[in-house]
Design a protein around this motif. Sequence first.
Motif, PDB file in Angstrom:
ATOM      1  N   GLY A 126     -10.431  68.185   7.150  1.00 59.39           N
ATOM      2  CA  GLY A 126      -9.815  68.739   6.280  1.00 59.39           C
ATOM      3  C   GLY A 126      -9.060  67.214   6.106  1.00 59.39           C
ATOM      4  N   ASP A 127      -7.374  67.539   6.564  1.00 59.57           N
ATOM      5  CA  ASP A 127      -5.846  66.266   5.480  1.00 59.57           C
ATOM      6  C   ASP A 127      -6.192  65.692   7.231  1.00 59.57           C
ATOM      7  OD1 ASP A 127      -4.822  68.435   7.605  1.00 59.57           O
ATOM      8  OD2 ASP A 127      -3.259  68.674   6.003  1.00 59.57           O
ATOM      9  N   HIS A 128      -6.680  65.929   8.526  1.00 54.35           N
ATOM     10  CA  HIS A 128      -6.651  65.585  10.480  1.00 54.35           C
ATOM     11  C   HIS A 128      -8.290  64.706  10.550  1.00 54.35           C
ATOM     12  CE1 HIS A 128      -2.909  68.119   9.830  1.00 54.35           C
ATOM     13  NE2 HIS A 128      -2.755  67.873  11.279  1.00 54.35           N
ATOM     14  N   ASP A 129      -7.780  64.061  11.238  1.00 54.27           N
ATOM     15  CA  ASP A 129      -9.161  63.588  12.328  1.00 54.27           C
ATOM     16  C   ASP A 129      -8.589  64.279  13.291  1.00 54.27           C
ATOM     17  OD1 ASP A 129      -9.964  62.442   9.536  1.00 54.27           O
ATOM     18  OD2 ASP A 129      -8.778  60.168  10.338  1.00 54.27           O
ATOM     19  N   ILE A 130      -9.849  64.608  13.638  1.00 57.63           N
ATOM     20  CA  ILE A 130     -10.109  64.973  15.138  1.00 57.63           C
ATOM     21  C   ILE A 130     -10.362  64.017  15.935  1.00 57.63           C
ATOM     22  CG2 ILE A 130     -11.547  65.942  16.985  1.00 57.63           C
ATOM     23  CD1 ILE A 130     -12.127  68.044  14.671  1.00 57.63           C
ATOM     24  N   CYS A 131      -9.986  63.410  17.212  1.00 55.41           N
ATOM     25  CA  CYS A 131      -9.835  61.952  17.500  1.00 55.41           C
ATOM     26  C   CYS A 131     -10.234  62.873  19.355  1.00 55.41           C
ATOM     27  CB  CYS A 131      -9.056  61.159  17.364  1.00 55.41           C
ATOM     28  SG  CYS A 131      -8.304  60.999  16.316  1.00 55.41           S
ATOM     29  N   VAL A 132     -11.653  61.526  19.714  1.00 60.20           N
ATOM     30  CA  VAL A 132     -12.113  62.259  20.851  1.00 60.20           C
ATOM     31  C   VAL A 132     -11.395  60.998  21.781  1.00 60.20           C
ATOM     32  CG1 VAL A 132     -14.427  63.067  22.073  1.00 60.20           C
ATOM     33  CG2 VAL A 132     -13.358  63.985  19.976  1.00 60.20           C
ATOM     34  N   GLY A 133     -10.829  61.603  23.187  1.00 59.48           N
ATOM     35  CA  GLY A 133     -10.399  60.399  23.550  1.00 59.48           C
ATOM     36  C   GLY A 133     -11.295  60.795  24.856  1.00 59.48           C
ATOM     37  N   GLU A 134     -11.754  59.561  25.709  1.00 57.27           N
ATOM     38  CA  GLU A 134     -12.423  59.744  26.921  1.00 57.27           C
ATOM     39  C   GLU A 134     -11.220  58.877  28.192  1.00 57.27           C
ATOM     40  OE1 GLU A 134     -16.196  57.685  29.873  1.00 57.27           O
ATOM     41  OE2 GLU A 134     -16.117  57.697  27.242  1.00 57.27           O
ATOM     42  N   VAL A 135     -11.009  59.791  28.893  1.00 52.48           N
ATOM     43  CA  VAL A 135      -9.823  59.978  29.442  1.00 52.48           C
ATOM     44  C   VAL A 135      -9.932  59.089  30.517  1.00 52.48           C
ATOM     45  CG1 VAL A 135      -8.241  61.166  31.359  1.00 52.48           C
ATOM     46  CG2 VAL A 135      -9.323  62.052  29.548  1.00 52.48           C
ATOM     47  N   GLU A 136      -9.159  57.540  30.988  1.00 56.86           N
ATOM     48  CA  GLU A 136      -9.791  57.017  31.618  1.00 56.86           C
ATOM     49  C   GLU A 136      -8.634  56.917  32.893  1.00 56.86           C
ATOM     50  OE1 GLU A 136     -11.290  54.276  31.419  1.00 56.86           O
ATOM     51  OE2 GLU A 136     -11.956  54.377  29.864  1.00 56.86           O
ATOM     52  N   ALA A 137      -7.333  57.806  33.331  1.00 54.24           N
ATOM     53  CA  ALA A 137      -6.682  57.822  34.102  1.00 54.24           C
ATOM     54  C   ALA A 137      -6.239  59.334  33.706  1.00 54.24           C
ATOM     55  CB  ALA A 137      -5.578  57.089  33.994  1.00 54.24           C
ATOM     56  N   ALA A 138      -5.697  60.201  34.840  1.00 47.89           N
ATOM     57  CA  ALA A 138      -5.586  61.379  34.447  1.00 47.89           C
ATOM     58  C   ALA A 138      -4.178  61.278  35.832  1.00 47.89           C
ATOM     59  CB  ALA A 138      -6.253  62.471  34.457  1.00 47.89           C
ATOM     60  N   ILE A 139      -3.059  61.434  35.461  1.00 45.34           N
ATOM     61  CA  ILE A 139      -1.523  61.626  35.536  1.00 45.34           C
ATOM     62  C   ILE A 139      -0.538  63.078  36.262  1.00 45.34           C
ATOM     63  CG2 ILE A 139      -0.055  61.074  37.859  1.00 45.34           C
ATOM     64  CD1 ILE A 139      -2.024  58.805  34.669  1.00 45.34           C
ATOM     65  N   LYS A 140      -1.091  63.530  37.333  1.00 41.10           N
ATOM     66  CA  LYS A 140      -0.632  65.269  37.726  1.00 41.10           C
ATOM     67  C   LYS A 140       1.240  64.907  37.869  1.00 41.10           C
ATOM     68  CE  LYS A 140       0.050  69.867  40.347  1.00 41.10           C
ATOM     69  NZ  LYS A 140      -0.601  70.093  40.840  1.00 41.10           N
ATOM     70  N   GLY A 141       2.017  65.992  37.203  1.00 44.51           N
ATOM     71  CA  GLY A 141       3.651  65.397  36.681  1.00 44.51           C
ATOM     72  C   GLY A 141       3.972  66.925  37.768  1.00 44.51           C
ATOM     73  N   GLU A 142       4.525  66.905  37.439  1.00 44.24           N
ATOM     74  CA  GLU A 142       6.263  68.214  38.271  1.00 44.24           C
ATOM     75  C   GLU A 142       6.403  69.061  36.685  1.00 44.24           C
ATOM     76  OE1 GLU A 142       6.229  69.158  41.277  1.00 44.24           O
ATOM     77  OE2 GLU A 142       4.931  67.303  41.696  1.00 44.24           O
ATOM     78  N   GLY A 143       7.470  70.357  37.133  1.00 51.50           N
ATOM     79  CA  GLY A 143       7.608  70.540  36.113  1.00 51.50           C
ATOM     80  C   GLY A 143       7.113  71.650  35.168  1.00 51.50           C
ATOM     81  N   GLU A 144       7.815  73.013  34.322  1.00 52.62           N
ATOM     82  CA  GLU A 144       7.253  73.351  34.103  1.00 52.62           C
ATOM     83  C   GLU A 144       6.532  73.478  32.493  1.00 52.62           C
ATOM     84  OE1 GLU A 144       6.373  77.038  35.079  1.00 52.62           O
ATOM     85  OE2 GLU A 144       6.967  76.780  36.706  1.00 52.62           O
ATOM     86  N   PRO A 145       5.468  73.302  31.718  1.00 53.60           N
ATOM     87  CA  PRO A 145       5.143  73.372  30.859  1.00 53.60           C
ATOM     88  C   PRO A 145       5.622  73.911  28.879  1.00 53.60           C
ATOM     89  CG  PRO A 145       3.498  74.458  31.321  1.00 53.60           C
ATOM     90  CD  PRO A 145       4.253  74.102  32.674  1.00 53.60           C
ATOM     91  N   LEU A 146       5.682  72.569  28.769  1.00 50.26           N
ATOM     92  CA  LEU A 146       6.456  73.518  27.661  1.00 50.26           C
ATOM     93  C   LEU A 146       5.325  74.429  26.444  1.00 50.26           C
ATOM     94  CD1 LEU A 146       8.934  73.513  25.346  1.00 50.26           C
ATOM     95  CD2 LEU A 146       8.588  70.894  24.507  1.00 50.26           C
ATOM     96  N   VAL A 147       5.693  75.093  25.872  1.00 51.75           N
ATOM     97  CA  VAL A 147       4.869  75.758  25.173  1.00 51.75           C
ATOM     98  C   VAL A 147       5.010  76.149  23.769  1.00 51.75           C
ATOM     99  CG1 VAL A 147       3.329  77.990  24.723  1.00 51.75           C
ATOM    100  CG2 VAL A 147       4.000  76.983  27.099  1.00 51.75           C
TER     101      VAL A 147
END
Length: 157
Positions: A126-147
């Motif tokens: 549609g009016d968007h592109d689906i961008c697929v990313g291969e994850v090179e780094a994933a880092i866990k932080g702190e705090g409650e996620p925003l929903v």
Amino acid sequence: MEEQEFRDVMARLAASVVVVSARVGTGFRGLTATSLVSISTDPPMVLVGLDRMTMTRNAVIETKAFNVSVLTRSQEFIAERFAGRAPAVAAAWNEVPHHVGANGLPLIDGCAAWLECNLAQVHEAGDHDICVGEVEAAIKGEGEPLVLWDRSFWSLR
């Protein structure tokens, strides 16, 4: 189907709030998104839908890389800024607390998590592109996620 009817129904779907960031020239771009999805663990991959009319999407396509900052409940104002509903973010990101990841792209400080991605695939939708990313780094932080749910911000607790 009316566009507003579709928007109203989709607003009932709870979603995490992230900022997708990329580099353009000597500056950075970013936008708020709620479409981040984990799609593979081997290799680790995510997808995000990016509006074709945004500078961030153009930067992702051009540089073939993007980062994701998973916002916390205390970062609602950052979500609003990158969604264009608060003062604009300058290309240098001077007013946004951030650091640069190993791939040279910005990551917002104080987040629940961060991802550094290489663009693997792009699919028109549609009016968007689906961008697929291969994850090179994933880092866990702190705090409650925003929903985001029903056009308002929430946390899980």
